[in-house]
Write a protein that holds these residues in place. Structure first.
Motif, PDB file in Angstrom:
ATOM      1  N   GLY A  11       4.431  -6.453   1.918  1.00  0.00           N
ATOM      2  CA  GLY A  11       5.099  -5.159   1.923  1.00  0.00           C
ATOM      3  C   GLY A  11       4.231  -4.023   2.421  1.00  0.00           C
ATOM      4  N   CYS A  12       4.720  -2.802   2.259  1.00  0.00           N
ATOM      5  CA  CYS A  12       4.088  -1.627   2.868  1.00  0.00           C
ATOM      6  C   CYS A  12       2.712  -1.300   2.300  1.00  0.00           C
ATOM      7  N   LEU A  13       2.448  -1.649   1.053  1.00  0.00           N
ATOM      8  CA  LEU A  13       1.127  -1.383   0.496  1.00  0.00           C
ATOM      9  C   LEU A  13       0.042  -2.119   1.275  1.00  0.00           C
ATOM     10  N   ASN A  14       0.423  -3.224   1.911  1.00  0.00           N
ATOM     11  CA  ASN A  14      -0.523  -4.044   2.662  1.00  0.00           C
ATOM     12  C   ASN A  14      -0.601  -3.631   4.128  1.00  0.00           C
ATOM     13  N   GLY A  15      -0.212  -2.396   4.448  1.00  0.00           N
ATOM     14  CA  GLY A  15      -0.314  -1.918   5.820  1.00  0.00           C
ATOM     15  C   GLY A  15      -1.743  -1.949   6.324  1.00  0.00           C
ATOM     16  N   LYS A  16      -1.905  -2.263   7.616  1.00  0.00           N
ATOM     17  CA  LYS A  16      -3.259  -2.400   8.173  1.00  0.00           C
ATOM     18  C   LYS A  16      -4.019  -1.084   8.233  1.00  0.00           C
ATOM     19  N   GLY A  17      -3.323   0.018   8.007  1.00  0.00           N
ATOM     20  CA  GLY A  17      -4.000   1.307   8.014  1.00  0.00           C
ATOM     21  C   GLY A  17      -4.672   1.646   6.706  1.00  0.00           C
ATOM     22  N   GLN A  18      -4.581   0.735   5.708  1.00  0.00           N
ATOM     23  CA  GLN A  18      -5.207   1.056   4.425  1.00  0.00           C
ATOM     24  C   GLN A  18      -5.694  -0.163   3.644  1.00  0.00           C
ATOM     25  N   ALA A  19      -5.172  -1.350   3.923  1.00  0.00           N
ATOM     26  CA  ALA A  19      -5.524  -2.504   3.087  1.00  0.00           C
ATOM     27  C   ALA A  19      -6.338  -3.539   3.844  1.00  0.00           C
ATOM     28  N   GLN A  20      -7.057  -3.099   4.869  1.00  0.00           N
ATOM     29  CA  GLN A  20      -7.796  -4.013   5.715  1.00  0.00           C
ATOM     30  C   GLN A  20      -9.282  -3.711   5.663  1.00  0.00           C
ATOM     31  N   MET A  21     -10.098  -4.748   5.541  1.00  0.00           N
ATOM     32  CA  MET A  21     -11.551  -4.570   5.537  1.00  0.00           C
ATOM     33  C   MET A  21     -12.055  -4.457   6.972  1.00  0.00           C
ATOM     34  N   GLU A  22     -13.337  -4.153   7.124  1.00  0.00           N
ATOM     35  CA  GLU A  22     -13.908  -3.942   8.461  1.00  0.00           C
ATOM     36  C   GLU A  22     -13.821  -5.192   9.331  1.00  0.00           C
ATOM     37  N   ASP A  23     -13.816  -6.379   8.712  1.00  0.00           N
ATOM     38  CA  ASP A  23     -13.732  -7.611   9.503  1.00  0.00           C
ATOM     39  C   ASP A  23     -12.292  -7.971   9.866  1.00  0.00           C
ATOM     40  N   GLY A  24     -11.343  -7.076   9.500  1.00  0.00           N
ATOM     41  CA  GLY A  24      -9.955  -7.307   9.850  1.00  0.00           C
ATOM     42  C   GLY A  24      -9.154  -8.092   8.833  1.00  0.00           C
ATOM     43  N   LYS A  25      -9.827  -8.600   7.815  1.00  0.00           N
ATOM     44  CA  LYS A  25      -9.132  -9.368   6.789  1.00  0.00           C
ATOM     45  C   LYS A  25      -8.580  -8.430   5.712  1.00  0.00           C
ATOM     46  N   PRO A  26      -7.494  -8.844   5.043  1.00  0.00           N
ATOM     47  CA  PRO A  26      -6.942  -7.991   3.989  1.00  0.00           C
ATOM     48  C   PRO A  26      -7.901  -7.867   2.811  1.00  0.00           C
ATOM     49  N   LEU A  33      -1.134   9.857  10.831  1.00  0.00           N
ATOM     50  CA  LEU A  33      -2.476   9.410  10.445  1.00  0.00           C
ATOM     51  C   LEU A  33      -2.332   8.343   9.371  1.00  0.00           C
ATOM     52  N   THR A  34      -3.082   7.279   9.493  1.00  0.00           N
ATOM     53  CA  THR A  34      -3.065   6.275   8.434  1.00  0.00           C
ATOM     54  C   THR A  34      -3.868   6.773   7.236  1.00  0.00           C
ATOM     55  N   SER A  35      -3.628   6.149   6.094  1.00  0.00           N
ATOM     56  CA  SER A  35      -4.385   6.508   4.886  1.00  0.00           C
ATOM     57  C   SER A  35      -5.873   6.354   5.144  1.00  0.00           C
ATOM     58  N   GLY A  36      -6.233   5.272   5.852  1.00  0.00           N
ATOM     59  CA  GLY A  36      -7.650   5.035   6.144  1.00  0.00           C
ATOM     60  C   GLY A  36      -8.251   6.108   7.020  1.00  0.00           C
ATOM     61  N   GLU A  37      -7.485   6.661   7.942  1.00  0.00           N
ATOM     62  CA  GLU A  37      -7.995   7.732   8.808  1.00  0.00           C
ATOM     63  C   GLU A  37      -8.246   9.007   8.012  1.00  0.00           C
ATOM     64  N   VAL A  38      -7.385   9.296   7.034  1.00  0.00           N
ATOM     65  CA  VAL A  38      -7.626  10.457   6.167  1.00  0.00           C
ATOM     66  C   VAL A  38      -8.866  10.221   5.314  1.00  0.00           C
ATOM     67  N   PHE A  39      -9.026   8.994   4.842  1.00  0.00           N
ATOM     68  CA  PHE A  39     -10.216   8.651   4.058  1.00  0.00           C
ATOM     69  C   PHE A  39     -11.488   8.829   4.885  1.00  0.00           C
ATOM     70  N   GLN A  40     -11.421   8.512   6.185  1.00  0.00           N
ATOM     71  CA  GLN A  40     -12.577   8.706   7.067  1.00  0.00           C
ATOM     72  C   GLN A  40     -12.981  10.174   7.150  1.00  0.00           C
ATOM     73  N   ILE A  41     -11.993  11.068   7.147  1.00  0.00           N
ATOM     74  CA  ILE A  41     -12.303  12.498   7.172  1.00  0.00           C
ATOM     75  C   ILE A  41     -13.090  12.880   5.918  1.00  0.00           C
TER      76      ILE A  41
END
Length: 458
Positions: free
Chosen positions: A379-394, A254-262
């Protein structure tokens, strides 16, 4: 379907025109999906787009696409639901391992120190029904130590072995996927054989921890919380599967963002959750501050450079001074001895920089001894599972906040972790045993590269 850089007959990736590339993976899901409804199944289906996969310029098969889609919150809820039923034969011990780069995301989201965010995240996961929550740092210790050892061996033999150097880091699954399926034998012999921290953690949980707890590995459902989607694909690799128990080392990512969604679905914030100490693989609780490794991600370059300088040239390096090349994500560092460069390392983050590095290698102009390769710019902090806005931009503001929080976490050298030394002896039967090779190392395939794959415009 075939993409413009693909020779395979079946491909789940659309041509890169219009919005077709963002067709979600769930269109491939089976009609036989269990539609059971319960308190654990109210979360909307997670949409994982193939464009979210940083390795999407090579083929992902339809089967892989379906299995990636299945690694979402509903898979966690399915196991939680089964654990509430009377049929104990279907019960699973739920273990969650959290990547160090995911914790600053939760710290930044809720304005908490990283260690406190980790403890509250542990409390939240256990409130759902998770039994154990681990920190992956110990697996990173193993991965770095094995990478250091392998680099020194390759350096000693590089005059006799064509593919000994440069050695490429092996921790990023997006890079590995791209290297295996597009670049193939050009680079795969150069990739360090040490498993990534995620998969070493899988070996630890399904191997050592299962044995310590007297649990069959197939009775453990092991979840990784990670910053990027590529880790979902990595968990499916055939070499991280144990046929004897019909069990993957990692069952779900699960990405960080998916856990945040829960949390959002439950209208909860971490500040409302009581702190709970993380678990360890040794049956005790982890007290005190969390630790990290040097560098912007897991610190392979820094740790290997300092180790090699000491081991090969008896030189203590305190700080690394980088030379930035085309951009801040492509930089190099050298060690000179008697006026001669004896160590030449580089960091290449993001596929544009990776491609430049590969083209240098193709032309025979790659003078590096080691390259830390990461698919995500920054680097890894910028993974798309946590550092991406809804429009897909970082989300640059969030990323800066995460970077500041991550660098504030204390650094610990892998060599100083007493638990690691204990595991080498008790679990792995020594530093150079066959079990070390089986549990901490892997191999890479050398499929035929796609036509014109090195001419992709990045």
């Amino acid at each position: 379907m075939k993409c413009e850089n693909c020779t395979k007959q079946e491909c789940s990736k659309k041509q890169k025109n219009g919005d077709q590339q963002n067709v979600p993976v769930d269109v491939l899901s089976s009609d036989g999906e269990n539609h059971e409804t319960s308190e654990f199944h109210r979360l909307a289906n997670a949409k994982i787009f193939l464009s979210d996969c940083l390795a999407c310029d090579n083929c992902i098969t339809s089967d892989e696409a379906v299995r990636i889609y299945q690694q979402n919150q509903k898979e966690l809820f399915r196991v939680l639901s089964l654990n509430k039923k009377c049929d104990t034969s279907k019960h699973k011990v739920l273990a969650v391992s959290v990547c160090p780069q995911s914790l600053p995301y939760f710290a930044a989201k809720f304005n908490l120190p990283v260690t406190e965010a980790a403890k509250r995240l542990c409390g939240f996961l256990k409130s759902l029904g998770v039994h154990y929550v681990f920190d992956i740092t110990i697996a990173t210790d193993f991965s770095i130590l094995e990478s250091q050892k392998e680099f020194v061996q390759r350096y000693h033999h590089h005059s006799q072995e064509e593919h000994a150097l440069p050695m490429f880091a092996s921790a990023c699954p997006g890079w590995i996927q791209y290297a295996e399926r597009v670049l193939s034998s050009l680079v795969t012999p150069h990739i360090c054989t040490a498993k990534s921290p995620q998969q070493i953690m899988g070996s630890l949980v399904k191997g050592y921890f299962a044995r310590q707890q007297n649990i069959s590995p197939d009775k453990i459902f092991h979840i990784i919380v990670a910053p990027c989607y590529d880790k979902k694909l990595e968990a499916l690799r055939e070499d991280f599967y144990t046929p004897l128990y019909n069990s993957q080392d990692v069952d779900c990512v699960l990405t960080s963002g998916e856990v945040f969604q829960i949390m959002e679905q439950r209208n909860l914030t971490l500040t409302e959750i009581p702190e709970e100490a993380l678990d360890t693989l040794f049956g005790e609780r982890k007290e005190g501050e969390l630790m990290r490794h040097e560098g912007r991600s897991d610190g392979y370059l820094e740790h290997i450079f300092k180790h090699a300088a000491k081991e090969l040239f008896d030189t203590d390096v305190k700080e690394l001074t980088y030379k930035v090349l085309k951009n801040k994500d492509f930089k190099e560092v050298t060690l000179e001895k008697d006026g001669k460069i004896v160590l030449h390392f580089a960091a290449a983050y993001g596929f544009r920089n990776i491609q430049n590095m590969v083209l240098r290698m193709k032309k025979g102009k790659c003078s590096y001894h080691f390259v830390e390769v990461l698919a995500c710019p920054g680097g890894c902090l910028n993974g798309k599972g946590q550092a991406q806005m809804e429009d897909g931009k970082p989300d640059k503001a969030l990323l800066k906040q995460m970077e500041d929080m991550y660098t504030a976490v204390p650094v610990r050298l892998p060599e100083t972790n007493g638990h690691v030394q204990k595991l080498y002896q008790e679990w792995l039967e020594g530093m150079d045993s066959m079990k070390v090779q089986e549990s901490l190392h892997t191999k890479y395939s050398t499929e035929k590269p796609a036509a014109n794959s090195l001419d992709i415009k990045w």
